[in-house]
Scaffold this motif. Structure first.
Motif, PDB file in Angstrom:
ATOM      1  N   GLU A  26      38.790  34.995  -9.365  1.00 30.06           N
ATOM      2  CA  GLU A  26      37.381  35.806  -8.712  1.00 30.06           C
ATOM      3  C   GLU A  26      37.021  35.311  -7.534  1.00 30.06           C
ATOM      4  O   GLU A  26      37.567  34.370  -6.976  1.00 30.06           O
ATOM      5  CB  GLU A  26      36.389  35.561 -10.034  1.00 30.06           C
ATOM      6  CG  GLU A  26      36.505  36.102 -11.222  1.00 30.06           C
ATOM      7  CD  GLU A  26      37.009  37.804 -11.240  1.00 30.06           C
ATOM      8  OE1 GLU A  26      36.541  38.487 -10.439  1.00 30.06           O
ATOM      9  OE2 GLU A  26      37.996  38.051 -12.105  1.00 30.06           O
ATOM     10  N   ILE A  27      36.256  36.193  -6.920  1.00 28.69           N
ATOM     11  CA  ILE A  27      35.779  35.803  -5.462  1.00 28.69           C
ATOM     12  C   ILE A  27      34.266  35.689  -5.375  1.00 28.69           C
ATOM     13  O   ILE A  27      33.517  36.348  -5.758  1.00 28.69           O
ATOM     14  CB  ILE A  27      35.911  37.247  -4.618  1.00 28.69           C
ATOM     15  CG1 ILE A  27      37.478  37.607  -4.648  1.00 28.69           C
ATOM     16  CG2 ILE A  27      35.656  37.016  -3.414  1.00 28.69           C
ATOM     17  CD1 ILE A  27      38.384  36.511  -3.858  1.00 28.69           C
ATOM     18  N   THR A  28      34.101  34.703  -4.866  1.00 32.30           N
ATOM     19  CA  THR A  28      32.493  34.300  -4.744  1.00 32.30           C
ATOM     20  C   THR A  28      32.116  34.017  -3.261  1.00 32.30           C
ATOM     21  O   THR A  28      33.046  33.952  -2.300  1.00 32.30           O
ATOM     22  CB  THR A  28      32.117  32.736  -5.191  1.00 32.30           C
ATOM     23  OG1 THR A  28      32.901  31.660  -4.485  1.00 32.30           O
ATOM     24  CG2 THR A  28      32.438  32.752  -6.601  1.00 32.30           C
ATOM     25  N   TYR A 315      45.085  39.465  -2.892  1.00 33.54           N
ATOM     26  CA  TYR A 315      43.697  40.386  -2.430  1.00 33.54           C
ATOM     27  C   TYR A 315      44.176  40.715  -1.164  1.00 33.54           C
ATOM     28  O   TYR A 315      45.147  40.381  -0.371  1.00 33.54           O
ATOM     29  CB  TYR A 315      42.666  39.348  -2.265  1.00 33.54           C
ATOM     30  CG  TYR A 315      42.146  38.772  -3.678  1.00 33.54           C
ATOM     31  CD1 TYR A 315      41.271  39.382  -4.757  1.00 33.54           C
ATOM     32  CD2 TYR A 315      42.406  37.470  -3.981  1.00 33.54           C
ATOM     33  CE1 TYR A 315      41.175  38.871  -5.798  1.00 33.54           C
ATOM     34  CE2 TYR A 315      42.219  36.847  -5.071  1.00 33.54           C
ATOM     35  CZ  TYR A 315      41.452  37.629  -5.986  1.00 33.54           C
ATOM     36  OH  TYR A 315      41.104  36.971  -7.036  1.00 33.54           O
ATOM     37  N   ASN A 336      41.407  43.750  -5.425  1.00 32.14           N
ATOM     38  CA  ASN A 336      42.509  42.831  -6.000  1.00 32.14           C
ATOM     39  C   ASN A 336      43.774  43.919  -6.230  1.00 32.14           C
ATOM     40  O   ASN A 336      43.840  45.030  -5.579  1.00 32.14           O
ATOM     41  CB  ASN A 336      42.118  42.173  -7.462  1.00 32.14           C
ATOM     42  CG  ASN A 336      41.672  43.354  -8.393  1.00 32.14           C
ATOM     43  OD1 ASN A 336      41.985  44.505  -8.390  1.00 32.14           O
ATOM     44  ND2 ASN A 336      40.912  42.825  -9.337  1.00 32.14           N
ATOM     45  N   VAL A 342      36.581  43.454  -5.368  1.00 36.93           N
ATOM     46  CA  VAL A 342      35.942  42.032  -5.595  1.00 36.93           C
ATOM     47  C   VAL A 342      35.158  41.500  -4.688  1.00 36.93           C
ATOM     48  O   VAL A 342      34.498  40.296  -5.043  1.00 36.93           O
ATOM     49  CB  VAL A 342      37.327  41.065  -6.005  1.00 36.93           C
ATOM     50  CG1 VAL A 342      38.108  41.658  -7.291  1.00 36.93           C
ATOM     51  CG2 VAL A 342      38.323  41.197  -4.846  1.00 36.93           C
ATOM     52  N   SER A 373      38.272  32.207  -3.198  1.00 36.89           N
ATOM     53  CA  SER A 373      38.676  32.605  -4.664  1.00 36.89           C
ATOM     54  C   SER A 373      38.753  31.421  -5.287  1.00 36.89           C
ATOM     55  O   SER A 373      39.457  30.426  -5.304  1.00 36.89           O
ATOM     56  CB  SER A 373      40.282  32.979  -4.210  1.00 36.89           C
ATOM     57  OG  SER A 373      41.042  33.032  -5.404  1.00 36.89           O
ATOM     58  N   GLY A 375      38.681  30.106  -9.781  1.00 38.76           N
ATOM     59  CA  GLY A 375      39.145  30.704 -10.916  1.00 38.76           C
ATOM     60  C   GLY A 375      39.409  29.638 -12.074  1.00 38.76           C
ATOM     61  O   GLY A 375      38.683  28.430 -12.046  1.00 38.76           O
ATOM     62  N   THR A 381      45.828  29.786  -5.371  1.00 38.00           N
ATOM     63  CA  THR A 381      45.497  30.893  -4.290  1.00 38.00           C
ATOM     64  C   THR A 381      46.454  31.215  -3.541  1.00 38.00           C
ATOM     65  O   THR A 381      46.595  32.336  -3.060  1.00 38.00           O
ATOM     66  CB  THR A 381      44.265  31.112  -3.773  1.00 38.00           C
ATOM     67  OG1 THR A 381      44.210  29.954  -2.958  1.00 38.00           O
ATOM     68  CG2 THR A 381      43.062  30.786  -4.792  1.00 38.00           C
TER      69      THR A 381
END
Length: 548
Positions: A26-28, A315, A336, A342, A373, A375, A381
């Motif tokens: 996931e992306i923050t 991504y 994605n 995302v 990225s 997770g 990544t």
């Protein structure tokens, strides 16, 4: 060999467990404090990213979002192998990750010359960096010593075979890592063929050179040592490639309508970027022309976008134009491989083409954000399903043979050292406890490879008093270590590689590796025994030799 380690792999699993290897993440987005005057200026490289303050001074930020080297340089390049090129008082220097100067070249910075150089050409790779000095471009080592004289017309970098394309007095040529010219002078263009031979086009054979095509009536055929096999091989001259026709032929491969699409790119992670016809884009999408195609279903999964980059690390960076009155803004975000957003299209400035090492910098409403990225633990990544080393890396992590350089990065293109490959093999063998005293002068008990090195000595894999743990591992070293681990079986097979002498210490190991399917040559006639191996290549060798 595969049978030999089945039991030891089971032991490895019990000893190390099976780390969860999740390659999607996931992306923050985390705001960086006091970043109003900062912008990202490059990709993340070696855990660092260039930043620029007030569009004038350059510094560095790390993957935690901390500015570790304050912006103060007028000119700077990316980090690689723990060093980055900067200009101090008009001189070319290299600094470490704390900002201390570790190499003072004494060379003047030439704006015009360095303006032609990509960052990768001036970065350290396998202990050498390309710099400009009196007479042209050359190379220095980590001590700042000139190891390839300053003579070439343009900057260069070495490929995985240890060769660099150079230009000298208007001729194209190639050099090895010692600076030796491979081919005779006089060629306008030289390229390698699939069978390991090379095609050279002399200036007098070239009748026309253009942006989209070149015309020539004959060429020379050479071997990889630069010897001419045949000269003036005749060919049809003046062939002009219709680029639009080629693009439309690719559309046919995916059953895409030429009434809607103009072209399609080479797929990455099973996704291809396609361009809509201009009239279609203007009439229906405000001029946005870029869409993404799932090559399995041949359907659009995202877009249209005004700008769209290829997928990187799972991504893709995309953008749309937003008009506010008479002003048009660009808003950037990430999608994605399912085409799902995302990272929302909210960021005004992104000075990169996407994620690198799982990170990038983007600016929104005057604040710089660290986009990350993140997770599951053990996910990388910088490893995608399209990479040749994807399955080997996943396998090696699951078996406890190796892990990443961080929670999110495997660094597949980083040079693999002797210490690393011996550690990989030791873990593959079940991490047996050595029963001898330390025979090495350069191995200490607190080194991560300590037990692996002693085990290797016991097994007859590395018997010198000096282990050289930080030396780069070459292709010949890698297969020789694996061959010795397999008991040094006798092989007398004739090898097709002209660069492997039959009396070489590693000749049997290479014959074994080819027969076992561990690796083949770098071409049909070359093995490149002295080329250094990356982490991705090494785990691929191990996967082919041990998995199954």
């Amino acid at each position: 060999m595969k049978k030999k380690i089945i039991c030891t792999f089971l032991a490895s699993l019990l000893a190390f467990g099976c780390p969860v290897s999740a390659f999607a993440a996931e992306i923050t987005a985390t705001a960086i404090p006091n970043s109003k005057n900062l912008e990202g200026w490059s990709d993340f490289s070696d855990g660092m990213c260039l930043i620029i303050q007030n569009r004038s001074k350059l510094g560095y930020i790390n993957t935690a979002g901390k500015v570790v080297i304050s912006p103060k340089y007028a000119y700077a390049r990316d980090f690689s192998e723990g060093k980055a090129m900067v200009v101090i008082d008009g001189k070319v220097c290299y600094i470490n990750k704390t900002g201390n100067v570790v190499i003072s070249t004494g060379l003047n910075y030439d704006y015009d010359e360095y303006g032609w150089a990509y960052s990768g050409e001036t970065e350290f790779k396998n202990g050498m960096a390309c710099v400009y000095g009196p007479g042209g471009w050359g190379s220095i080592n980590t001590a700042g010593k000139v190891v390839i004289p300053f003579q070439f017309d343009k900057p260069y970098f070495f490929n995985e075979k240890g060769l660099a394309q150079v230009f000298l007095n208007g001729d194209m040529n190639y050099i090895d890592t010692k600076g030796n010219l491979i081919f005779p002078a006089g060629y306008s263009s030289i390229g390698e063929n699939k069978d390991g031979t090379w095609t050279g086009i002399r200036h007098d054979q070239l009748s026309h050179a253009g942006f989209l095509h070149s015309e020539y009536s004959s060429y020379d055929l050479l071997d990889a040592k630069g010897n001419i096999i045949k000269t003036n091989v005749k060919t049809s001259a003046g062939k002009n490639f219709d680029m639009i026709a080629l693009a439309q032929a690719t559309l046919d491969d995916y059953g895409l309508s030429k009434d809607r699409y103009l072209s399609i790119s080479t797929p990455v992670d099973g996704i291809a970027k396609a361009s809509l016809l201009y009239d279609v884009a203007v009439a229906n999408y405000g001029g946005a022309r870029n869409v993404y195609i799932d090559t399995k279903t041949c359907r659009e999964i995202a877009g249209p976008f005004n700008l769209a980059e290829d997928f990187r690390e799972g991504y893709a960076l995309v953008s749309k134009n937003v008009t506010d009155g008479f002003v048009t803004y660009t808003k950037n975000g990430l999608i994605n491989t399912k085409g799902q957003p995302v990272l929302p299209l909210e960021y005004e400035t992104v000075n990169t083409k996407g994620l690198s090492e799982g990170h990038m910098l983007a600016k929104k409403n005057g604040t710089l954000y660290l986009i990350k990225s993140t997770g599951h633990k053990g996910g990388f990544t910088d490893v995608s399903s399209a990479d040749y080393f994807y399955k080997p890396v996943k396998w090696a992590v699951e078996k406890g043979i190796t892990s990443g350089v961080s929670d999110s990065s495997f660094a597949p293109n980083q040079t693999c050292t002797r210490g690393q490959i011996i550690s990989f093999l030791w873990r593959a063998a079940g991490s047996p406890q050595p029963s001898i005293s330390n025979p090495y002068s350069d191995v200490k008990s607190n080194d991560y490879f300590y037990k692996a090195a002693l085990w290797a000595y016991e097994q007859g894999m590395a018997e010198d008093i000096s282990f050289s743990p930080n030396a780069p591992c070459t292709r010949a070293m890698a297969v020789e270590f694996m061959w010795r681990y397999d008991g040094s079986p006798s092989y007398t097979a004739e090898l097709p590689f002209y660069d492997v002498n039959t009396d070489a210490d590693y000749a049997e190991a290479i014959a074994w590796a080819v027969d076992e399917g561990v690796t083949s040559g770098t071409s049909e006639t070359t093995f490149s025994p002295d080329s250094t191996c990356t982490r991705g290549q090494i785990v691929t060798f191990l996967y082919r030799g041990f998995a199954g």
